[in-house]
Write an enzyme that holds these catalytic residues in place. Structure first.
Site, PDB file in Angstrom:
ATOM      1  N   CYS A 216       0.753  -1.087   0.016  1.00  0.00           N
ATOM      2  CA  CYS A 216      -0.066  -0.034   0.081  1.00  0.00           C
ATOM      3  C   CYS A 216       0.886   1.285  -0.062  1.00  0.00           C
ATOM      4  O   CYS A 216       1.870   1.190   0.598  1.00  0.00           O
ATOM      5  CB  CYS A 216      -1.022   0.143   1.227  1.00  0.00           C
ATOM      6  SG  CYS A 216      -0.032   0.566   2.789  1.00  0.00           S
ATOM      7  N   GLU A 217       0.363   2.399  -0.725  1.00  0.00           N
ATOM      8  CA  GLU A 217       1.374   3.526  -0.946  1.00  0.00           C
ATOM      9  C   GLU A 217       1.143   4.247   0.420  1.00  0.00           C
ATOM     10  O   GLU A 217       1.779   5.277   0.742  1.00  0.00           O
ATOM     11  CB  GLU A 217       0.452   4.027  -1.956  1.00  0.00           C
ATOM     12  CG  GLU A 217      -0.770   4.761  -1.981  1.00  0.00           C
ATOM     13  CD  GLU A 217      -1.013   5.560  -3.153  1.00  0.00           C
ATOM     14  OE1 GLU A 217      -0.495   5.285  -4.412  1.00  0.00           O
ATOM     15  OE2 GLU A 217      -1.934   6.469  -3.098  1.00  0.00           O
ATOM     16  N   HIS A 218       0.233   4.053   1.367  1.00  0.00           N
ATOM     17  CA  HIS A 218       0.287   5.030   2.422  1.00  0.00           C
ATOM     18  C   HIS A 218       1.173   4.385   3.733  1.00  0.00           C
ATOM     19  O   HIS A 218       1.552   5.409   4.148  1.00  0.00           O
ATOM     20  CB  HIS A 218      -1.401   4.801   3.160  1.00  0.00           C
ATOM     21  CG  HIS A 218      -2.201   5.042   2.152  1.00  0.00           C
ATOM     22  ND1 HIS A 218      -3.471   4.249   1.792  1.00  0.00           N
ATOM     23  CD2 HIS A 218      -2.301   6.281   1.342  1.00  0.00           C
ATOM     24  CE1 HIS A 218      -4.187   4.829   0.940  1.00  0.00           C
ATOM     25  NE2 HIS A 218      -3.543   6.171   0.597  1.00  0.00           N
ATOM     26  N   HIS A 219       1.206   2.937   3.884  1.00  0.00           N
ATOM     27  CA  HIS A 219       2.375   2.629   4.791  1.00  0.00           C
ATOM     28  C   HIS A 219       3.478   1.823   4.475  1.00  0.00           C
ATOM     29  O   HIS A 219       4.037   1.218   5.079  1.00  0.00           O
ATOM     30  CB  HIS A 219       1.388   1.615   5.788  1.00  0.00           C
ATOM     31  CG  HIS A 219       0.093   2.538   6.533  1.00  0.00           C
ATOM     32  ND1 HIS A 219      -1.240   2.541   5.693  1.00  0.00           N
ATOM     33  CD2 HIS A 219      -0.090   3.207   7.269  1.00  0.00           C
ATOM     34  CE1 HIS A 219      -2.066   3.245   6.315  1.00  0.00           C
ATOM     35  NE2 HIS A 219      -1.175   3.498   7.345  1.00  0.00           N
TER      36      HIS A 219
ATOM     37  N   CYS B  70      -1.521  -3.283   6.566  1.00  0.00           N
ATOM     38  CA  CYS B  70      -1.908  -2.113   7.326  1.00  0.00           C
ATOM     39  C   CYS B  70      -3.051  -2.162   8.161  1.00  0.00           C
ATOM     40  O   CYS B  70      -3.090  -1.359   9.170  1.00  0.00           O
ATOM     41  CB  CYS B  70      -1.890  -0.674   6.639  1.00  0.00           C
ATOM     42  SG  CYS B  70      -3.019  -0.688   5.252  1.00  0.00           S
TER      43      CYS B  70
ATOM     44  N   HIS C  26      -5.167  -6.189   3.271  1.00  0.00           N
ATOM     45  CA  HIS C  26      -4.321  -5.229   3.677  1.00  0.00           C
ATOM     46  C   HIS C  26      -3.559  -5.327   5.000  1.00  0.00           C
ATOM     47  O   HIS C  26      -4.367  -5.377   5.892  1.00  0.00           O
ATOM     48  CB  HIS C  26      -4.892  -3.899   3.551  1.00  0.00           C
ATOM     49  CG  HIS C  26      -5.556  -3.624   2.136  1.00  0.00           C
ATOM     50  ND1 HIS C  26      -4.947  -2.377   1.282  1.00  0.00           N
ATOM     51  CD2 HIS C  26      -6.525  -4.050   1.460  1.00  0.00           C
ATOM     52  CE1 HIS C  26      -5.646  -2.575   0.250  1.00  0.00           C
ATOM     53  NE2 HIS C  26      -6.454  -3.378   0.062  1.00  0.00           N
TER      54      HIS C  26
ATOM     55  N   GLN D  24      -5.682  -0.383  -3.771  1.00  0.00           N
ATOM     56  CA  GLN D  24      -6.285  -1.332  -4.572  1.00  0.00           C
ATOM     57  C   GLN D  24      -7.364  -0.675  -5.431  1.00  0.00           C
ATOM     58  O   GLN D  24      -7.070  -1.409  -6.605  1.00  0.00           O
ATOM     59  CB  GLN D  24      -7.283  -2.381  -3.533  1.00  0.00           C
ATOM     60  CG  GLN D  24      -7.817  -3.247  -4.111  1.00  0.00           C
ATOM     61  CD  GLN D  24      -8.416  -4.167  -3.180  1.00  0.00           C
ATOM     62  OE1 GLN D  24      -8.222  -4.338  -1.973  1.00  0.00           O
ATOM     63  NE2 GLN D  24      -9.582  -4.873  -3.720  1.00  0.00           N
TER      64      GLN D  24
HETATM   65 ZN   LIG Z   1      -1.820   1.048   4.078  1.00  0.00          ZN
END
Ligand SMILES: [Zn+2]
Length: 208
Positions: A98-101, A169, A167, A139
């Site tokens: 994931c690009e956030h975490h 995260c 996910h 996603q």
């Molecule tokens: Zn994430």
């Protein structure tokens, strides 16, 4: 799979990205900083080779940045005149981050298209999923990118993509919703406009 896709570097994309890329030594130093940030000691014996291994693993896990779907799908397709019904490849496993975490996403993709003359080699669909999976993703974006890549190159009557993923995260931190799955879909062409074709896709995709 990895060895195969490495034969298809993105033309004109790789060199500019390599210039912007930090050196291996810089990447390894960044890992040492994160190890200290986590609370550990990068100079203890068990961690001495870890920065090198992490840098190497990142090259593999994010190899999709060096690959383009145009190269993998190519411009010539197998002609199969007469076959115009749905082609569906179900439950193709993939990993992404994931690009956030920057934590792993583990999922399955189901991809279908309605041929308009030419057809794709079935292994190429799996390789397109790898190209987009081996990048930092959401996603939703990954689902749309796979559909658009096939629509752009093959120009079928329609493409349908369904991704079902977990996910890390969400599972490992915060609310810790273990085992929860996220479903995303993208439809183009007749899969978007024709409710019967869309229903047929779901029946084939979900019928286990
Ligand atoms: Zn994430």
């Amino acid at each position: 799979m990895d060895a195969i896709v490495k034969n298809f570097p993105a033309q004109g994309q790789e060199s500019s990205q390599d210039q912007a890329r930090p050196s291996q030594a810089e990447a390894e130093e960044a890992v040492r900083v994160l190890l200290r940030w986590a609370g550990d000691d990068p100079t203890r014996e068990g961690l001495l080779d870890t920065p090198t291994r992490v840098a190497k693993a990142y090259r593999e896990l994010f190899a999709g940045y060096d690959q383009s779907y145009q190269e993998v799908l190519g411009r010539t397709f197998e002609e199969m005149s007469g076959f115009d019904d749905i082609v569906l490849v179900r439950d193709i496993p993939f990993f992404s981050h994931c690009e956030h975490h920057m934590l792993p996403i583990k999922g399955m993709a189901t991809v279908a298209y309605l041929p308009n003359g030419p057809v794709l080699g079935l292994s190429k669909i799996a390789r397109v999923i790898e190209i987009f999976g081996r990048r930092l993703q959401t996603q939703e974006n990954m689902t749309a990118q796979i559909a658009n890549a096939i629509q752009d190159t093959l120009k079928p009557r329609g493409v349908a993509v369904l991704i079902e993923a977990e996910h890390m995260c969400m599972e490992m931190r915060g609310v810790q919703k273990q085992g929860s799955r996220t479903l995303t879909t993208t439809f183009t062409g007749e899969f978007k406009t024709n409710a019967t074709e869309q229903a047929r896709f779901f029946t084939l995709a979900r019928n286990r």
